[in-house]
Design a protein around this motif. Structure first.
Motif, short mmCIF file in Angstrom:
data_model
loop_
_atom_site.label_atom_id
_atom_site.label_comp_id
_atom_site.label_asym_id
_atom_site.label_seq_id
_atom_site.Cartn_x
_atom_site.Cartn_y
_atom_site.Cartn_z
N GLY A 141 0.82 -1.20 0.00
CA GLY A 141 0.00 0.00 0.00
C GLY A 141 0.85 1.25 0.00
O GLY A 141 2.07 1.19 -0.17
N THR A 142 0.22 2.39 0.19
CA THR A 142 0.93 3.67 0.19
C THR A 142 1.41 4.00 1.60
O THR A 142 0.68 3.84 2.58
CB THR A 142 0.00 4.79 -0.31
OG1 THR A 142 -0.45 4.46 -1.63
CG2 THR A 142 0.74 6.12 -0.36
N VAL A 143 2.66 4.47 1.69
CA VAL A 143 3.25 4.86 2.98
C VAL A 143 3.58 6.35 2.94
O VAL A 143 4.26 6.81 2.02
CB VAL A 143 4.54 4.05 3.27
CG1 VAL A 143 5.18 4.51 4.58
CG2 VAL A 143 4.23 2.57 3.33
N GLN A 144 3.11 7.09 3.93
CA GLN A 144 3.38 8.52 3.99
C GLN A 144 4.75 8.76 4.63
O GLN A 144 5.04 8.24 5.71
CB GLN A 144 2.31 9.24 4.81
CG GLN A 144 2.54 10.74 4.91
CD GLN A 144 1.42 11.43 5.67
OE1 GLN A 144 0.34 11.67 5.14
NE2 GLN A 144 1.69 11.75 6.93
N ALA A 145 5.58 9.55 3.97
CA ALA A 145 6.93 9.82 4.47
C ALA A 145 7.08 11.24 5.00
O ALA A 145 7.84 11.49 5.94
CB ALA A 145 7.96 9.58 3.36
N VAL A 146 6.40 12.20 4.38
CA VAL A 146 6.53 13.61 4.76
C VAL A 146 5.15 14.26 4.78
O VAL A 146 4.34 14.03 3.88
CB VAL A 146 7.47 14.37 3.78
CG1 VAL A 146 7.36 15.88 3.98
CG2 VAL A 146 8.90 13.91 3.95
#
Length: 322
Positions: free
Chosen positions: A20-25
């Motif tokens: 899935g999508t991972v938020q980094a910032v």
């Protein structure tokens, strides 16, 4: 306050992964002022390097998703510029010192090859003239025998010498903004002190703004004018270095400073921060530090705190500041 060289507003960066999508910032606000050194600190995985790579638009397009913004450099939004314009900005107006000089330098070429070509491309001179300027650059970063260094391969140089070459490359075109990503990692304390002194000298010489990325608070205390503390991709506190170290307002900053060993102080155990930086797959309107925070309350799970002033130029994103 003078007009910022770099302004970041409501920037979100995520990465596509198999799971899935991972938020980094997820930065609400971050400014870099003219001719200042801004220290960007936080644990591994807090989004420091991703922030710098986003500014330069060096993230992989197929995996990275950049939303929000703008990211303003001297009033121009870097996120909207075509790649042809970004190539003119990278290395000339904005430069970066990458984290590992051994992996950043091509092992099959002498270090003079990329340095000479960078100068030739960005300064529009012949290769012969670029070589002369490259020799001057190596002398500028206090490397002995520049002629020999220019013809040496990366493995023939020490870690400190490779780092000086990387600094020379980054500063060869006198950029307005320098992004220094862990420039003293893996160096012994003597070489580390020399590199810090060199960066500070060159800051005044070329009148550049510097974003100094590190997890070492001791280094930040020596070189930076202001400090921005990142956690889980968010800037949770920002302010003058002396103010942050004397009166930290965010519980995370307070715990980081308490974990630093002090000369002459005897302890059986060093304080630690329980848990780890969370992996954010589904962004929520909460404080991401609340599960590790000794000052957490019910309100911390109800809404994301915003940066609010707690002193002159000192801002914190916390509902229960120290």
């Amino acid at each position: 306050m003078p007009e910022a060289v770099l302004e970041i507003r409501d920037l979100k960066v995520s990465f596509r992964a198999f799971s899935g999508t991972v938020q980094a910032v997820d930065i609400q606000r971050l400014d870099v002022l003219p001719q200042e050194i801004l220290g960007l600190v936080g644990e591994t995985g807090s989004g420091k390097s991703v922030t710098a790579l986003t500014v330069l638009r060096l993230l992989p397009e197929r995996k990275a998703v950049i939303e929000g913004g703008p990211v303003l450099f001297k009033g121009q939004d870097l996120l909207t510029k075509p790649e042809t314009e970004m190539r003119k900005i990278r290395g000339r107006e904005i430069s970066m010192i990458f984290q590992d000089p051994m992996s950043s330098l091509n092992p099959v070429f002498p270090v003079g090859e990329p340095l000479t070509r960078i100068i030739a491309v960005h300064q529009g001179v012949s290769l012969k003239e670029a070589r002369e300027r490259a020799l001057a650059v190596l002398g500028r970063v206090h490397l002995p025998n520049p002629e020999k260094i220019l013809g040496s391969y990366p493995h023939e140089l020490s870690g400190g010498m490779r780092q000086r070459v990387m600094i020379g490359m980054a500063l060869s075109s006198n950029p307005d903004l320098l992004l220094a990503d862990e420039p003293t990692t893996a160096l012994d304390v003597t070489i580390q002190a020399q590199i810090l002194r060199l960066i500070n000298e060159l800051r005044h010489e070329i009148k550049a703004s510097i974003v100094f990325i590190t997890h070492n608070l001791g280094v930040i205390a020596k070189v930076s004018d202001r400090v921005a503390v990142m956690y889980a991709g968010n800037v949770v506190e920002i302010g003058p270095t002396t103010e942050i170290f004397r009166r930290p307002a965010h519980p995370y900053t307070d715990l980081l400073l308490k974990a630093i060993p002090r000369l002459g102080e005897r302890r059986d155990k060093l304080p630690v921060i329980d848990g780890a930086v969370p992996v954010i797959r589904r962004p929520e309107p909460v404080c991401y530090f609340h599960s590790r925070c000794p000052r957490r309350g019910d309100a911390c799970r109800e809404a994301r705190p915003v940066l609010a002033p707690v002193g002159a130029g000192h801002y914190v994103a916390c509902r229960n500041p120290v």
